[in-house]
Design an enzyme around this catalytic site. Structure first.
Site, PDB file in Angstrom:
ATOM      1  N   ALA A 111     -60.990  69.010  43.182  1.00  0.00           N
ATOM      2  CA  ALA A 111     -60.326  68.140  44.109  1.00  0.00           C
ATOM      3  C   ALA A 111     -58.997  67.732  43.918  1.00  0.00           C
ATOM      4  O   ALA A 111     -58.803  67.498  42.486  1.00  0.00           O
ATOM      5  CB  ALA A 111     -61.139  66.873  44.218  1.00  0.00           C
ATOM      6  N   ASN A 137     -62.463  78.362  41.245  1.00  0.00           N
ATOM      7  CA  ASN A 137     -62.812  77.202  41.655  1.00  0.00           C
ATOM      8  C   ASN A 137     -61.541  76.196  41.595  1.00  0.00           C
ATOM      9  O   ASN A 137     -61.031  76.107  40.489  1.00  0.00           O
ATOM     10  CB  ASN A 137     -64.369  76.559  40.905  1.00  0.00           C
ATOM     11  CG  ASN A 137     -64.520  75.182  41.351  1.00  0.00           C
ATOM     12  OD1 ASN A 137     -65.400  75.301  42.441  1.00  0.00           O
ATOM     13  ND2 ASN A 137     -64.014  74.239  41.139  1.00  0.00           N
ATOM     14  N   THR A 193     -35.780  83.558 100.340  1.00  0.00           N
ATOM     15  CA  THR A 193     -36.531  84.710  99.871  1.00  0.00           C
ATOM     16  C   THR A 193     -35.805  85.923 100.672  1.00  0.00           C
ATOM     17  O   THR A 193     -35.900  87.085 100.267  1.00  0.00           O
ATOM     18  CB  THR A 193     -38.033  84.631 100.088  1.00  0.00           C
ATOM     19  OG1 THR A 193     -38.236  84.214 101.364  1.00  0.00           O
ATOM     20  CG2 THR A 193     -38.458  83.678  99.229  1.00  0.00           C
ATOM     21  N   ALA A 195     -58.994  68.479  33.921  1.00  0.00           N
ATOM     22  CA  ALA A 195     -58.543  67.315  35.041  1.00  0.00           C
ATOM     23  C   ALA A 195     -57.565  66.367  34.458  1.00  0.00           C
ATOM     24  O   ALA A 195     -57.226  66.284  33.532  1.00  0.00           O
ATOM     25  CB  ALA A 195     -59.736  66.476  35.425  1.00  0.00           C
ATOM     26  N   SER A 238     -60.304  68.914  38.470  1.00  0.00           N
ATOM     27  CA  SER A 238     -59.665  67.987  39.520  1.00  0.00           C
ATOM     28  C   SER A 238     -58.109  67.434  39.255  1.00  0.00           C
ATOM     29  O   SER A 238     -57.713  67.330  38.043  1.00  0.00           O
ATOM     30  CB  SER A 238     -60.418  66.958  39.743  1.00  0.00           C
ATOM     31  OG  SER A 238     -61.932  67.257  40.265  1.00  0.00           O
ATOM     32  N   ARG A 257     -52.288  66.523  29.395  1.00  0.00           N
ATOM     33  CA  ARG A 257     -52.184  65.250  29.855  1.00  0.00           C
ATOM     34  C   ARG A 257     -52.169  64.235  28.574  1.00  0.00           C
ATOM     35  O   ARG A 257     -52.595  64.768  27.674  1.00  0.00           O
ATOM     36  CB  ARG A 257     -53.428  64.748  30.525  1.00  0.00           C
ATOM     37  CG  ARG A 257     -54.754  64.873  30.039  1.00  0.00           C
ATOM     38  CD  ARG A 257     -56.128  64.703  30.911  1.00  0.00           C
ATOM     39  NE  ARG A 257     -57.222  64.837  29.828  1.00  0.00           N
ATOM     40  CZ  ARG A 257     -58.235  65.227  30.178  1.00  0.00           C
ATOM     41  NH1 ARG A 257     -58.622  65.948  31.436  1.00  0.00           N
ATOM     42  NH2 ARG A 257     -59.478  65.313  29.477  1.00  0.00           N
ATOM     43  N   HIS A 288     -61.939  70.039  48.240  1.00  0.00           N
ATOM     44  CA  HIS A 288     -61.399  68.870  48.672  1.00  0.00           C
ATOM     45  C   HIS A 288     -59.957  68.463  48.504  1.00  0.00           C
ATOM     46  O   HIS A 288     -59.362  68.881  47.253  1.00  0.00           O
ATOM     47  CB  HIS A 288     -62.262  67.711  48.005  1.00  0.00           C
ATOM     48  CG  HIS A 288     -63.653  68.058  47.533  1.00  0.00           C
ATOM     49  ND1 HIS A 288     -64.634  67.734  48.531  1.00  0.00           N
ATOM     50  CD2 HIS A 288     -64.083  68.699  46.370  1.00  0.00           C
ATOM     51  CE1 HIS A 288     -65.728  68.303  47.806  1.00  0.00           C
ATOM     52  NE2 HIS A 288     -65.465  69.005  46.555  1.00  0.00           N
TER      53      HIS A 288
END
Ligand code: UD1
Ligand code: CA
Length: 472
Positions: free
Chosen positions: A384, A381, A84, A427, A409, A444, A367
């Site tokens: 999940a 919205n 020092t 979904a 979902s 789908r 979720h």
């Protein structure tokens, strides 16, 4: 007090050998801030110009310091770390003020009021040197500190490794904060010599010189906890405990409630509003701003994020670089990061990850979802298990979900894609194209019911199984 008469030298060239780390110890953080920034910010606050002595890994040190705006900071290089005394001697060409304040760089808890007190005492007593000492008769925590020895009106500092006296008698230790008259330093610094035992040049030998020459030595006292030096990881831990307690104490005074102070960590650059409650094991890292009346659930970690008022963070949320609006609720077990912004009264539920996205008001993603590179409007919205498929292996692409849309979902939203206002998706959909406003998209395979087929299938399986067991 005339500060223009004072300049500071901060010693930061040491090799950090007792830390046993590649990184210089002064770059280790204490409550989220690198140790070296503590004395520098404190001196800046006192408006005292600083010469910082650097040497060992100086580029690393400079890189961090230069990220901050220090108005009057200059560097001085100590080529070889000879102690020092040598560190201060190496700054001689920068001495211009009448008094030279010297601080060890490794004492992050030193407060400006202590330095002010030292300056006051030094000016009042008109001596060659003043220094701060602290009472400590605990041989464990005081080990390694220089002992202040006062005999026959002579004062000296004897470094720990050379001290052979009785700890209980000489129970003051040197804090490593000194104020020298420049003329004294100029005259005597070159008379310091290497100690045979350590081969180091000790700044502390100047105290005995001033005392023997009858040039005057003054001392001030400070609490040990405020002057602790940090030489080892254990001492860093001890110093951090103290700093953390100070921060939590200040928060409590602002009306913040803690479920378990012992297990809470808060960095120094964190603010929390009154009426907020912090659960056990919470870690709040630098740059976090929490509003009034919030609840931060147990074991949540929040870094560099801004929360409005009355926000609820459920337990086990991990958040960084995010902004959350008033009255929103996050978690449990959510991960919010990447400059995400969430508006007011929105809900992000369990096992949801949101990154690089904006979400407006009153939107619910409650979720098991992944939202990346998305812009989501108000009153949306999201069901999940929804995933924004934002990455094609090369580029990241954007998903836009406009106000009042409803995502069923288990949707895969293949970006780039837009779901317009008030639209809905069924979904299990894999959405690859724009869903127009007010439309319902179902993407789908159509369900086919084959009457009686389940019974026939079960019967044929039973027959095959019976034949097989007979032949074995
Ligand atoms: C020093 C004091 C000791 C005091 C203690 C308070 C000396 C000889 N001893 O001991 O009396 O009780 O601080 O914490 O001063 N440094 C350099 N160049 C060097 C050596 C060190 O810049 O060649 C810097 C270090 O980076 C550090 C500071 O000086 O920031 C103090 O050095 P350190 O080795 O930690 O001194 P201590 O042994 O703690
Ligand atoms: Ca030290």
């Amino acid at each position: 007090m005339n500060r223009s008469k004072i300049q500071a030298i901060v010693l930061a060239a040491g090799t950090s050998s007792r830390f046993k780390s590649e990184t210089p110890k002064l770059l280790f953080t204490l409550c989220g801030q690198e140790m070296i920034l503590y004395p520098l910010k404190m001196l800046q606050q006192l408006d005292i110009p600083v010469t910082l002595v650097v040497g060992h890994k100086k580029e690393l040190l400079k890189r961090i310091i230069e990220q901050h705006a220090f108005s009057s900071l200059t560097y001085s290089e100590q080529k070889h770390q000879l102690g020092t005394g040598d560190a201060v001697a190496s700054t001689a060409s920068s001495w211009h003020a009448e008094h030279i304040l010297v601080l060890n760089g490794d004492a992050p808890l030193v407060q400006s009021s202590m330095v002010e007190e030292l300056i006051k005492e030094h000016m009042k007593s008109n001596v060659a040197v003043s220094f701060t000492m602290t009472h400590n008769n605990d041989p464990i925590s005081s080990a390694g500190y220089g002992r202040v020895v006062i005999r026959d009106e002579q004062t000296s500092i004897v470094e720990a490794r050379h001290f052979t006296g009785d700890f209980a008698v000489d129970c003051f230790v040197n804090a490593g904060i000194y104020l020298f008259r420049r003329e004294f330093l100029k005259r005597f610094i070159s008379s310091l010599a290497k100690h045979p035992g350590s081969q180091e040049i000790y700044l502390t030998d100047l105290i005995e010189i001033a005392s023997k020459q009858k040039l005057g030595v003054a001392t001030v006292n400070a609490p040990f906890d405020q002057v602790r030096g940090v030489n080892t990881l254990k001492e860093l831990w001890a110093a951090e405990q103290i700093k953390r307690a100070e921060i939590i104490d200040a928060c409590m005074q602002q009306g913040v409630r803690f479920g378990s102070v012992q297990s809470t960590h808060i960095d120094c650059d964190v603010t929390i509003g009154a009426g907020t409650s912090i659960g056990a094991g919470v870690q709040l890292f630098a740059g976090t701003r929490i509003g009034k009346g919030c609840t931060i659930g147990a074991y949540s970690c929040i870094k560099n994020s801004t929360l409005g008022d009355h926000v609820t963070i459920q337990p086990h949320v991990v958040m960084s670089d995010a902004t959350i609006g008033d009255l929103s609720a996050i978690g449990p077990f959510a991960h919010i990061h990447g400059n995400t912004t969430i508006g007011n009264e929105s809900v992000i539920g369990n096992f949801v990850e949101v990154t690089k996205s904006s979400i407006a008001h009153r939107t619910r993603i409650k979720h098991l979802s992944y939202i990346g590179n998305a812009h989501i409007g108000s009153d949306v919205n999201i069901g999940a298990g929804t995933v924004t498929c934002n990455y094609n292996g090369v580029t990241k692409n954007t998903t836009i979900i406009e106000d009042r849309a409803f995502i069923g979902s288990n949707n895969s939203l293949i970006a780039p894609v837009t779901i317009e206002q008030h639209a809905m998706t069924g979904a299990g959909s894999v959405i690859t194209e724009t869903v127009p406003s007010h439309a319902l998209a179902i993407a789908r395979a159509q369900q086919v019911n084959k009457e009686g087929y389940a019974r026939r299938l079960r019967d044929s399986i039973t027959v095959v199984a019976a034949v097989k067991s007979k032949t074995q």
